[in-house]
Design a protein around this motif. Structure first.
Motif, short mmCIF file in Angstrom:
data_model
loop_
_atom_site.label_atom_id
_atom_site.label_comp_id
_atom_site.label_asym_id
_atom_site.label_seq_id
_atom_site.Cartn_x
_atom_site.Cartn_y
_atom_site.Cartn_z
N SER A 642 -4.72 -12.60 31.19
CA SER A 642 -4.60 -11.34 30.47
C SER A 642 -3.17 -11.09 29.99
CB SER A 642 -5.04 -10.18 31.38
OG SER A 642 -6.40 -10.31 31.72
N GLN A 645 0.62 -13.23 25.64
CA GLN A 645 0.63 -13.08 24.18
C GLN A 645 1.08 -14.33 23.44
OE1 GLN A 645 2.48 -9.43 22.92
NE2 GLN A 645 1.32 -8.20 24.39
N LEU A 664 -9.38 -13.05 29.23
CA LEU A 664 -8.31 -13.32 28.25
C LEU A 664 -7.97 -12.05 27.47
CD1 LEU A 664 -9.69 -16.73 26.92
CD2 LEU A 664 -7.88 -16.40 28.63
N ARG A 665 -8.16 -10.90 28.06
CA ARG A 665 -7.93 -9.66 27.34
C ARG A 665 -6.45 -9.50 26.99
NH1 ARG A 665 -8.72 -8.01 32.66
NH2 ARG A 665 -7.02 -6.83 33.61
N CYS A 667 -4.75 -11.07 24.82
CA CYS A 667 -4.09 -12.29 24.32
C CYS A 667 -4.11 -12.21 22.78
CB CYS A 667 -4.80 -13.54 24.83
SG CYS A 667 -4.70 -13.74 26.63
N THR A 668 -3.14 -11.51 22.24
CA THR A 668 -3.19 -11.11 20.82
C THR A 668 -3.03 -12.27 19.85
OG1 THR A 668 -0.83 -10.58 20.96
CG2 THR A 668 -2.39 -8.78 21.34
N LEU A 670 -4.32 -15.38 20.45
CA LEU A 670 -5.39 -16.35 20.69
C LEU A 670 -6.28 -16.44 19.44
CD1 LEU A 670 -6.93 -18.20 22.71
CD2 LEU A 670 -8.27 -16.18 23.34
N SER A 671 -6.39 -17.65 18.90
CA SER A 671 -7.15 -17.80 17.66
C SER A 671 -8.24 -18.86 17.76
CB SER A 671 -6.21 -18.16 16.50
OG SER A 671 -5.52 -19.37 16.78
N LEU A 688 -12.73 -10.91 26.21
CA LEU A 688 -11.81 -11.24 25.12
C LEU A 688 -11.30 -9.95 24.46
CD1 LEU A 688 -13.94 -14.14 23.61
CD2 LEU A 688 -11.84 -14.37 24.93
N CYS A 691 -8.30 -9.39 21.66
CA CYS A 691 -7.86 -10.66 21.05
C CYS A 691 -7.98 -10.53 19.52
CB CYS A 691 -8.70 -11.82 21.58
SG CYS A 691 -8.47 -12.12 23.35
N LEU A 694 -8.47 -13.51 16.96
CA LEU A 694 -9.64 -14.37 17.09
C LEU A 694 -10.61 -14.14 15.93
CD1 LEU A 694 -10.93 -16.44 19.03
CD2 LEU A 694 -12.12 -14.53 20.12
N CYS A 714 -11.69 -7.13 19.04
CA CYS A 714 -11.55 -8.39 18.29
C CYS A 714 -11.77 -8.06 16.81
CB CYS A 714 -12.56 -9.43 18.78
SG CYS A 714 -12.28 -9.96 20.49
#
Length: 760
Positions: A642, A645, A664-665, A667-668, A670-671, A688, A691, A694, A714
């Motif tokens: 979590s 970044q 994975l909250r 995780c800005t 994360l793609s 998520l 994110c 994503l 998301c």
């Protein structure tokens, strides 16, 4: 000469503790009743463990009553006066009776008359043989007529009391009623003043109502289970005191664990047989012979027996065997720290002993510390401090209260401060008995929970330790709440941590587990502990930055657990209290639990093989990628990254088949989610949330076990993936702040099922 039965019953101990040597004094004329009713009554009293004085003919060698006998009257709680046909003809009996009446008026001696086949009115008004006896006394004692008048008055007073008339009543029934009356009054007096029974009344009533009903003819075994010092023996003693008189044979066999070690099971068999057969010398040469004797002696008797502190199956096998050893209506109580032992031995019901409430704990502590049920005015806060430390454990409350009795307030403060550094040895030694009986693996697991996992979910331990977890629960060392949280009493946790401290009192690098911030930092800064340290927790409570060298973990080949909690800030997410300025070159491949909040590096060491990991938590980290390629992670249950970044993509999960939670909250960046995610059959939570980079999930997912699916926030995710199969366990789906418009049929169907169930 006094005849005092040897007994483990609490009634006897209560008598002595309140200033009386005997519970019952028997007054009777030997020629009339000694070998019949009096002997039967005395035997029944002795069998029930009631300490009784019965005079011996040797005391009557002189003309005057022996001083020992008068003293025995003064030291008794009850006097049973057996008024037989020629009772009044004995000057000895009348002098004894006068002393009894004197004590009745001065010391509240309870007098219980028994009219032994005589008319109570003849005794009260001195008619028949009583009139004849007093006429003879007046003739012989013309110069001491005052004594005769005192005897008459004493006899009238006693005859006016409510008692038992043997005319037209079976003697056995009268004896049973007398014993019940004595037990009832003893319990009424002792239970109300005995400080050890604080908070016990409701527990006693619960057991009597739920498990020890006396109206049934079945043979019933009841276990009392709980951690050391929780009050199992005290509870059993109180129950014994209240109901043992209702049984033909009653016995309390105490300290079986210790007695087995010091004297052996044959000695305990002889003790029980002695109680049953009313013989002081019983010959038993081996355990099988003792079993045969006990089975034969008990099979036709309604008995009540307490077997206290049992820790081996063989003990009950030798002493209690099976239900068919005992006569109809028998009740057996077994106290033990091991619930599984009780189940193995065929116990019908198990009562779990509970700790005291704060109010009851303060009262018990105050009885020991101040000899009254509340603390002195200037000691209230200190008393509450000790009560809070004991966490409802009666053993700790008694030990600490006794140590502080009559101490000055400065000594109280010093004692409370010392407990934080060094627990009381007497308490820990008793608690450690359960620990000492564990196997090596069970001890290691207990110590891990005490030092690191208390309050954690049991998933962090791993499924391969389920059996050992069960053993710790059965031995009352840990509990698991409904939500799966591991828990243990604070005193047990302290005991476990003290065991580790004793490995090396002065040098923490020689201890297997480090949970103190100062100790852990000392070892890491000095690059020590390579040969011994297996687990480290470093939880920062201040914002001072500590710089560690790259070699800090380089030699820790045995490290199984590493838990570092840094203080992080929203403006500087990746800079915590613990910094590795030269990077990190090594982490032990033995790690099962890796939790590092604020890990500021971008990668884990290249040579790190996390094959044994169960739990990986690296919130607020600078991690960009966990690992490259495919890692075999059969044990892994949780990944929580979590608010990391820098994280760009997830790794390949193909060989992490048992992963249950992926968090994975926040995780800005994360793609990219690896396609293998869609095949995690055991996954129950996928978070998520937030994110916002994503754009897509794997095209197809078959997450059959998924219960929680959080895609909230998301904001670039437009398409929900295709569902392979069904999602029968899905209970929470978050799609807030997403542009998703269409859902697969399987998801919509599940939503309708949930709504339908909710409406019903």
């Amino acid at each position: 000469m006094a005849f005092i039965p040897s007994s483990s019953s609490s009634s006897s101990s209560s008598s002595s503790s309140h200033g009386c040597k005997y519970e019952v004094f028997l007054s009777f004329r030997g020629e009339d009743t000694r070998t019949k009713f009096t002997d039967h009554l005395y035997s029944a009293l002795k069998r029930k463990g009631i300490s009784t004085f019965r005079d011996d003919e040797k005391l009557k060698q002189g003309t005057f009553i022996a001083p020992e006998l008068l003293k025995a009257i003064e030291e008794s709680r009850f006097a049973i006066v057996i008024l037989s046909r020629d009772y009044a003809s004995s000057r000895w009996c009348l002098t004894e009776l006068t002393k009894i009446v004197e004590c009745m008026e001065k010391t509240q001696l309870v007098v219980l008359p028994v009219f032994h086949y005589v008319d109570p009115s003849h005794v009260r008004n001195q008619r028949g043989t009583f009139a004849k006896a007093f006429a003879e006394h007046e003739e012989r004692l013309k110069n001491n007529i005052g004594s005769v008048q005192m005897w008459k008055a004493a006899l009238t007073k006693v005859a006016d009391l409510a008692g038992w008339d043997l005319n037209n009543r079976p003697e056995s029934i009268v004896i049973e009623e007398i014993i019940k009356r004595i037990f009832s009054e003893l319990n009424c007096k002792f239970s109300s003043v005995c400080e050890d029974l604080v908070g016990m009344d409701s527990c006693v009533e619960e057991m009597l109502d739920s498990y020890l009903s006396e109206g049934l003819d079945d043979v019933h075994f009841v276990g009392i289970c709980g951690m050391g010092g929780i009050g199992k023996t005290t509870l059993a003693q109180e129950i014994y005191k209240r109901i043992s008189h209702n049984y033909e044979v009653a016995s309390f066999i105490a300290n079986i664990r210790e007695e087995t070690k010091t004297r052996g099971l044959v000695s305990l068999q002889k003790q029980l047989l002695s109680k049953i057969l009313m013989e002081s010398e019983i010959n038993v040469w081996n355990i099988p012979e003792g079993i045969n004797l006990l089975r034969n002696a008990l099979s036709d008797k309604k008995v009540f027996i307490v077997f206290d502190d049992v820790d081996e199956d063989e003990q009950l096998g030798a002493l209690a065997g099976k239900h068919d050893w005992f006569g109809p209506g028998s009740r057996i109580i077994v106290t033990s720290r091991d619930s599984h032992l009780l189940k193995r031995c065929g116990v019908n019901d198990i009562y779990s002993a509970k700790g005291l409430s704060n109010d009851d704990a303060l009262q018990l502590f105050s009885w020991r510390a101040f000899n009254k049920p509340y603390p002195e005015e200037n000691y209230v806060n200190f008393s509450k401090g000790f009560v809070n430390y004991a966490q409802g454990l009666p053993l700790a409350l008694k030990v600490l209260g006794s140590l502080l009795f009559a101490k000055r307030i400065g000594e109280w403060k010093s004692a409370l401060d010392k407990l934080k550094e060094e627990p009381n040895k007497k308490i820990l030694d008793i608690l450690q008995i359960s620990f000492d009986g564990l196997t090596y693996m069970q001890k290691e697991l207990f110590l891990d929970i005490a030092c690191f996992f208390k309050g954690e979910n049991r998933d962090c331990i791993g499924d391969n330790l389920d059996y050992n977890i069960g053993v710790l629960m059965e031995k009352s060392l840990i509990t698991i709440s409904d939500d799966g949280t591991l828990w243990m009493h604070d005193m047990l946790q302290e005991m476990g941590q003290e065991i580790i401290r004793r490995q090396s009192p002065k040098e923490p690098s020689r201890r297997s587990r480090l949970w103190s911030y100062e100790d852990a930092l000392h070892v890491l800064k000095n690059n020590t502990g390579a040969e011994v340290v297996e687990s480290i927790t470093l939880i920062a409570t201040i914002e001072k930055v500590e710089n560690l060298s790259a070699e800090a973990f380089s030699n820790m080949k045995k490290l199984r657990l590493l838990k570092i909690h840094n203080t992080t800030h929203s403006k500087d997410l990746f800079r915590g209290n613990v910094q590795l300025l030269q990077g990190l070159s090594y982490l032990s491949n033995e790690l099962r639990f890796l939790e590092w909040h604020g890990y500021h590096l971008k990668f884990l060491p290249n040579n790190f093989q996390p094959n044994k990991l169960v739990k990986l938590i690296m919130c607020y980290s600078g991690i960009r990628q966990l690992w490259k390629g495919i890692m075999t992670l059969d044990e892994l249950k949780l990944i929580d990254l979590s608010y990391s970044q820098n994280l760009i993509e997830t790794p390949n999960f193909s060989r992490a088949p048992n992963l249950k939670k992926l968090i994975l909250r926040g995780c800005t960046r994360l793609s990219k989610i690896h396609a293998s995610l869609g095949n995690l059959k055991q996954l129950i939570e996928l978070n998520l949330n937030g994110c916002k980079s994503l754009k897509s999930l794997p095209n197809k997912i078959g997450l059959e076990g998924l219960e929680i699916f959080n895609l909230g926030g998301c904001s670039r995710l437009e398409k929900f993936p295709e569902i392979v199969g069904n999602m029968p366990h899905l209970s929470k789906l978050y799609l807030n702040k997403t542009p998703i418009k269409d859902l697969p049929f399987a998801v919509e169907h599940r939503i309708w099922e949930i709504l339908k169930a909710w409406r019903c």
